[in-house]
Scaffold this motif. Structure first.
Motif, PDB file in Angstrom:
ATOM      1  N   VAL A 276       0.832  -1.196   0.000  1.00  0.00           N
ATOM      2  CA  VAL A 276       0.000   0.000   0.000  1.00  0.00           C
ATOM      3  C   VAL A 276       0.869   1.250   0.000  1.00  0.00           C
ATOM      4  O   VAL A 276       0.570   2.233  -0.696  1.00  0.00           O
ATOM      5  CB  VAL A 276      -0.956  -0.015   1.205  1.00  0.00           C
ATOM      6  CG1 VAL A 276      -1.696   1.312   1.336  1.00  0.00           C
ATOM      7  CG2 VAL A 276      -1.951  -1.163   1.075  1.00  0.00           C
ATOM      8  N   ASP A 280       0.672   4.205  -2.796  1.00  0.00           N
ATOM      9  CA  ASP A 280       0.460   5.587  -2.365  1.00  0.00           C
ATOM     10  C   ASP A 280       1.590   6.494  -2.838  1.00  0.00           C
ATOM     11  O   ASP A 280       1.365   7.640  -3.244  1.00  0.00           O
ATOM     12  CB  ASP A 280       0.357   5.659  -0.842  1.00  0.00           C
ATOM     13  CG  ASP A 280      -0.971   5.130  -0.313  1.00  0.00           C
ATOM     14  OD1 ASP A 280      -1.922   4.998  -1.122  1.00  0.00           O
ATOM     15  OD2 ASP A 280      -1.062   4.846   0.894  1.00  0.00           O
ATOM     16  N   GLN A 308      -8.440  -3.134   0.198  1.00  0.00           N
ATOM     17  CA  GLN A 308      -9.125  -1.851   0.232  1.00  0.00           C
ATOM     18  C   GLN A 308      -8.522  -0.872  -0.766  1.00  0.00           C
ATOM     19  O   GLN A 308      -9.243  -0.053  -1.358  1.00  0.00           O
ATOM     20  CB  GLN A 308      -9.075  -1.257   1.645  1.00  0.00           C
ATOM     21  CG  GLN A 308      -9.903   0.002   1.808  1.00  0.00           C
ATOM     22  CD  GLN A 308     -11.362  -0.203   1.421  1.00  0.00           C
ATOM     23  OE1 GLN A 308     -12.000  -1.147   1.889  1.00  0.00           O
ATOM     24  NE2 GLN A 308     -11.887   0.655   0.549  1.00  0.00           N
ATOM     25  N   GLN A 309      -7.219  -0.955  -0.986  1.00  0.00           N
ATOM     26  CA  GLN A 309      -6.594  -0.079  -1.978  1.00  0.00           C
ATOM     27  C   GLN A 309      -7.138  -0.368  -3.371  1.00  0.00           C
ATOM     28  O   GLN A 309      -7.391   0.553  -4.157  1.00  0.00           O
ATOM     29  CB  GLN A 309      -5.084  -0.281  -1.952  1.00  0.00           C
ATOM     30  CG  GLN A 309      -4.297   0.719  -2.772  1.00  0.00           C
ATOM     31  CD  GLN A 309      -4.061   2.015  -2.038  1.00  0.00           C
ATOM     32  OE1 GLN A 309      -4.784   2.354  -1.114  1.00  0.00           O
ATOM     33  NE2 GLN A 309      -3.042   2.755  -2.433  1.00  0.00           N
ATOM     34  N   THR A 312     -10.573   1.103  -3.595  1.00  0.00           N
ATOM     35  CA  THR A 312     -10.511   2.551  -3.786  1.00  0.00           C
ATOM     36  C   THR A 312     -10.224   2.904  -5.238  1.00  0.00           C
ATOM     37  O   THR A 312     -10.841   3.824  -5.807  1.00  0.00           O
ATOM     38  CB  THR A 312      -9.416   3.148  -2.872  1.00  0.00           C
ATOM     39  OG1 THR A 312      -9.756   2.886  -1.510  1.00  0.00           O
ATOM     40  CG2 THR A 312      -9.283   4.648  -3.084  1.00  0.00           C
TER      41      THR A 312
END
Length: 430
Positions: A276, A280, A308-309, A312
């Protein structure tokens, strides 16, 4: 950590077409799920087993195993020897006085090609130094592979319950090699400072010749070489041992190296999610036309930050699709609720996914520019790969404009699996 196993590739009923090319094989020419090229994106129409390119100014080669349509078929035409043969070639072209360092997780009893090549290198005067997982990394006594393994002078067997560096419960799961000098394919003059990283284990099962796997080889990048060399020296020494190897609070920081050609991040990491963090750091802005493709054998609840990334990115407009063989119900539910399709690759009930690949095409934050990035290494989306044993996550150089061969080749490899008759739609925990 859930230690990797392997199953034999059996039961392929249809005849396998074998084609060996310099760059590509298979020629399926099919796109992935609902894929629509975004601005500046070129669709990839040919299956790729080898892609030669430049990453951050350094010559780089990506290799891919596809046992469903092998580029270099084994004797029974149900395994792909592409990556194995390239590692043998690298080893066989190391001259006397040079140094080979490596670490591996798994070596099966009958897979002798690489250990035999290491013995040949040692016999002609090269220094060979390897560290191996204390469980799957050591062939059984009396086996063909063990006969070569036992001839290696400089070898270390790491604990069977931890990594070589990690003091946590896990495994020495990294697959990496450095060659102080060897040759680029097709050349006779040797090249210095060569680094190989990948997902490939030395087996005939799904984690090796019998599964979807990949590797990246970077040539003549001395700084990258020095980092991986030092990491392999730490693994060989098995001292000092760490419960948290990746640590940016130290001076100097430990456990990572960043470079325009390839950046490497080392587990165990207890305070963040390495994957993650890297996504990012690339400041992707999800939008219509964005494409995300993931091939990884494990999605576990402990790595829900990765799941979850992806959600998104999907919610922001990206076209996201996942190939996975083992997924917890919680993570399946997250991806399913977001509308992200998932498939497994199975032959006669046997898993065939072992890549640890992600490819992203998206707009960069704060600009109108679109870019491409491939992430690879030996890192599963599981607790063990993050907080357990030894593992690496690799971010290859960013690509932009109309030329993006690394992204294209991963996209083709993904489509080989997604469009295969052995691809199975996942409907729950798998």
């Amino acid at each position: 950590m859930k230690r990797e196993g392997w199953q034999w590739l059996v039961g392929i009923a249809s005849a396998v077409s074998l084609a060996v090319f310099h760059v590509a094989c298979g020629s399926e020419g099919l796109e992935g799920p609902g894929q629509e090229p975004g601005p500046g994106q070129v669709s990839q129409g040919v299956s790729t087993c080898e892609r030669r390119t430049v990453s951050g100014g350094f010559r780089t080669i990506l290799h891919f195993n596809n046992p469903l349509v092998p580029c270099v078929a084994g004797s029974d035409s149900t395994r792909d020897l592409t990556i194995r043969n390239e590692l043998v070639r690298l080893i066989d072209n190391v001259p006397a006085g040079s140094v080979i360092r490596g670490t591996w997780y798994s070596l099966s009893d009958t897979e002798t090609a690489i250990p035999a090549a290491l013995v040949r290198a040692q016999s002609r005067g090269a220094v060979v130094q390897v560290s191996v997982d204390g469980g799957a990394g050591v062939p059984a006594a009396g086996s063909a592979a063990r006969s070569f393994f036992d001839q290696l002078t400089n070898k270390k067997i790491c604990p069977s319950t931890t990594g070589c560096i990690s003091s946590n419960s896990g495994a020495a799961h990294t697959k990496a090699w450095t060659f102080s000098r060897t040759t680029y394919p097709g050349e006779t003059a040797t090249t210095t400072y060569v680094v190989w990283v990948g997902s490939y284990n030395m087996t005939n099962g799904a984690d090796g010749n019998g599964g979807f796997n990949n590797s990246a080889t970077i040539y003549a990048n001395q700084n990258l070489y020095n980092f991986v060399r030092d990491y392999l020296e730490d693994m060989y020494a098995m001292s000092p041992r760490h419960s948290d190897y990746y640590d940016t609070s130290l001076t100097p920081a430990r456990g990572y190296y960043t470079d325009v050609s390839a950046s490497i991040y080392v587990s165990p990491e207890l305070n963040s999610d390495l994957v993650v963090q890297r996504i990012d750091a690339d400041v992707w802005t999800p939008a219509a036309g964005c494409v995300v493709r993931v091939i990884n054998p494990h999605f576990t609840y402990e790595r829900r930050a990765v799941t979850q990334q992806l959600v998104t990115l999907k919610n922001g407009g990206c076209n996201v699709a996942v190939i996975v063989n083992h997924i917890d119900q919680t993570e399946y539910d997250r991806l399913k609720a977001a509308g992200i399709p998932m498939k497994a690759l199975q032959v006669s009930g046997g898993d065939r996914v072992h890549d640890k690949l992600m490819a992203i095409y998206a707009k960069k934050a704060g600009s109108t520019a679109w870019a491409y990035r491939v992430y690879t290494g030996s890192h599963n989306f599981s607790e063990g790969s993050l907080t357990g044993g030894d593992d690496i996550f690799v971010r290859l150089g960013e690509e932009s404009g109309t030329s993006h061969p690394m992204y294209d080749s991963v996209l083709a490899h993904f489509n080989d699996g997604w469009n295969s008759p052995y691809a199975v739609t996942i409907t729950g925990a798998n």
